[in-house]
Design an enzyme around this catalytic site. Structure first.
Site, short mmCIF file in Angstrom:
data_model
loop_
_atom_site.label_atom_id
_atom_site.label_comp_id
_atom_site.label_asym_id
_atom_site.label_seq_id
_atom_site.Cartn_x
_atom_site.Cartn_y
_atom_site.Cartn_z
N THR A 15 0.81 -1.21 0.00
CA THR A 15 0.00 0.00 0.00
C THR A 15 0.84 1.26 0.00
OG1 THR A 15 -1.80 1.18 1.13
CG2 THR A 15 -0.22 0.04 2.53
N ARG A 16 0.25 2.34 -0.56
CA ARG A 16 0.87 3.67 -0.51
C ARG A 16 -0.11 4.68 0.06
NH1 ARG A 16 -1.68 5.03 -5.69
NH2 ARG A 16 -1.60 7.21 -5.08
N HIS A 18 -7.99 2.44 5.83
CA HIS A 18 -9.26 2.71 6.49
C HIS A 18 -9.93 1.37 6.80
CE1 HIS A 18 -8.53 6.86 5.71
NE2 HIS A 18 -8.40 6.64 4.42
N HIS A 40 -10.01 -1.40 4.12
CA HIS A 40 -8.73 -2.09 3.88
C HIS A 40 -8.45 -3.09 5.00
CE1 HIS A 40 -8.20 2.00 2.10
NE2 HIS A 40 -7.90 1.25 1.05
N ARG A 63 -8.07 -3.66 -7.18
CA ARG A 63 -8.55 -2.98 -8.36
C ARG A 63 -7.56 -1.88 -8.67
NH1 ARG A 63 -11.30 1.29 -9.82
NH2 ARG A 63 -12.88 1.07 -11.44
#
Ligand code: PPS
Length: 572
Positions: free
Chosen positions: A196-197, A201, A204, A290
């Protein structure tokens, strides 16, 4: 397919032993040296610690060609991303084939040596097309390729001397072998990695938790802290957010480690690359969502890649990568059942309320200080984000007055300062033309070069004030449009830039001649006088134009306040 299990034996690194490194460091001091760019430092770190295994250095020309054309090194190994040492033509022209060079960080510390076996001018347009899908500067990596990367690529094996130094979150950084050892020690033989970058929340957290449960694996939150997409939330804030979310997982199921990768935002190829990197870090499963590592829109306003291109490419190479893909389901909140569910698995869809907040909507709510509901994010995460990005009315900004000498800039700027101080809340600094020329720029005259230097200095100070949450009021003549634009760009990285054109005509300024300078300029006793014997570019896109003829100062300052209010920078 039977469940994958990891082989947690150490993987090869490019470092020499501690003793050899001490010796090599002394010898390397005599070599020609290259000062690494921030991106090259990221690449080098992962080359040296085995994150880019099986690469043994920066790609040779033949390997580069294979990687660009069909994602393969010359020996047939899958590798989707060109990893090259890009340098200037000038530097490259001084090298001989087979020469050793020293690679230094930005403070001059020697991190590695490299034997330069290959030295060539790449076809960047082809690289852009093949690797990133289009030769379009709207793609951050294509933009980097054409406008930041050097013209020449160097290839050759690297000998590692020491790791790049990091002073932040040291305890959270692990090499592939450190993570492997950790998994071994805890008996984690199935690990699903989440790349992740962005801040995490609830959606996730829910998704990663489900992914781990489905794979019957432990979970590694593996955020990128090297280089991400320009405009992302800075990694300091993100890591504080991740730490808050870690507490939400069942005890002893989940860990976090920071990855000093320089992302390229290359979508499908990037997903495959991320998989190989996670494999090297001892993981067995990898979550692909996605629009994985998506670069945003191209210059025609369309997406560079389809939303599931990354999943497709990953699936095609899954065996070879040696990592099982867990595909990211789009999670949405179902109000009636008070829980997150995959969007494509919602039962009784017509009778429930589905809630979602987009990234754009989240940014708007943060900017305006509006509510962010608990179903969307954890209060601790929201608090961290708010600390970094307070609402606009609490952020720093710059008001930049421009106009002729004697136009009334200083007087209005002073009135504005006093009004803002009366309102309170943020510190205010006035960078008036005359004050600046006494302090910051006392050695400068009025040539174009000196005026530009003067304005750039004002811009630098204003951008620092803005960054730190203060209000900077600048009031120089600033006659050149390009220089004003440069200052705008400096400031806008950190907050709003409000250009105010004090549009008093040159005739009126000369009539007032409050300092007697116009008379001297007419007599030729002052040279290069703006409006008389020197140019002034009239602003074309100022946020506000104020007329001063027949309007009193208080009213002019009030017009600026109204503008600030309409921009949300001050509260009514
Ligand atoms: S600039 O062009 O933005 O760097 O100028 P600035 O720093 O605002 O300085 C302008 C003040 O310097 C006095 N002065 C001159 N102005 C223009 N041209 C020439 N040649 C010149 N020589 C001296 C003048 O008093 C300006 O003050 P203000 O406050 O603008 O009236």
């Amino acid at each position: 397919t039977h469940p994958m299990q990891s082989n947690l034996a150490p993987i090869p690194e490019l470092y020499v032993s501690y003793e050899s490194a001490q010796k090599l460091k002394v010898e390397a001091a005599d070599l020609v040296s290259w000062d690494l760019t921030p991106r090259q430092i990221c690449d080098l770190e992962l080359l040296m610690n085995g994150g880019f295994n099986p690469l043994k250095g920066f790609l040779s020309q033949a390997d580069y060609d294979g990687v660009v054309e069909n994602m393969r090194l010359t020996d047939g190994t899958l590798w989707p991303m060109p990893i090259n040492l890009d340098v200037s033509e000038d530097f490259a022209s001084k090298l001989e084939a087979g020469q050793d060079i020293a690679l230094r960080d930005q403070e001059g510390v020697i991190l590695a040596t490299m034997t330069v076996t290959d030295n060539w001018v790449p076809n960047k347009a082809r690289e852009a097309e093949k690797v990133f899908g289009a030769d379009d500067d709207a793609h951050p990596a294509v933009n980097y390729l054409h406008n930041t990367a050097g013209k020449v690529y160097l290839g050759g094996p690297v000998t590692g001397i020491q790791q790049p130094v990091h002073y932040d979150f040291r305890g959270r950084r692990d090499t592939p072998n450190e993570l492997r050892a950790y998994f071994r020690k805890l008996g984690w033989n199935k690990v699903v990695a989440f790349q992740t970058r962005n801040p995490l929340h609830r959606a996730h957290q829910e998704l990663t938790f489900r992914a781990a449960r489905e794979a019957q694996a432990n979970l590694l939150i593996h955020p990128v802290v090297g280089m991400t997409k320009p405009g992302d939330v800075d990694h300091f804030t993100r890591v504080r957010c991740y730490e808050a979310v870690l507490d939400k997982y069942p005890a002893a199921t989940t860990t976090m480690s920071l990855l000093n990768l320089a992302m390229r935002m290359a979508g499908p190829r990037e997903a495959v690359w991320h998989g190989l990197i996670r494999k090297n870090h001892g993981c067995t499963h990898f979550i692909v969502g996605r629009d994985h590592a998506g670069p945003g829109k191209n210059s025609a306003g369309e997406d560079f890649y389809g939303p599931y291109d990354a999943q497709e490419l990953f699936r095609a190479y899954e065996e070879e990568i040696g990592l099982k893909m867990v595909d990211f389901k789009h999670m949405v909140y179902v109000q009636e059942r008070a829980q997150y569910e995959p969007n494509d698995e919602i039962e009784d869809r017509d009778n429930v309320t589905i809630l979602n907040i987009s990234g754009t909507e989240l940014r708007r709510r943060l900017a305006e200080g509006l509510e962010i509901p608990e179903w969307f994010s954890f209060p601790e995460v929201v608090a961290e984000l708010r600390k970094t990005k307070p609402p606009r009315a609490e952020q720093g900004f710059t008001v930049f007055f421009t106009g002729f000498s004697g136009s009334g800039k200083s007087t209005i700027a002073n009135a504005l300062m006093v009004k803002l101080m009366e309102m309170g809340g943020r510190p205010v600094t006035l960078l008036d033309g005359d004050i600046v020329r006494k302090n910051l720029s006392s050695e400068l005259g009025f040539s174009k070069e000196h005026r530009d230097l003067n304005i750039r200095r004002i811009g630098y100070v204003a951008s620092e004030i803005t960054k730190n949450g203060g209000i900077a009021i600048c009031a120089p003549i600033a006659p050149y449009a390009t220089t004003r634009r440069a200052v705008r760009e400096d400031v806008e990285q950190f907050g709003a830039f409000v250009e105010v054109h004090v549009a008093t005509s040159i005739e009126e300024c000369e009539r007032r001649d409050r300092k007697g300078l116009y008379k001297l300029a007419r007599e030729g006793k002052i040279k290069e006088f703006t409006g008389i014997s020197d140019p002034y570019d009239v602003p074309q896109n100022a946020e506000l134009v104020v007329e001063t003829e027949n309007v009193d100062v208080d009213n002019c300052a009030h017009q600026v306040l109204l503008k600030l209010e309409s921009m949300g920078l001050i509260k009514a």
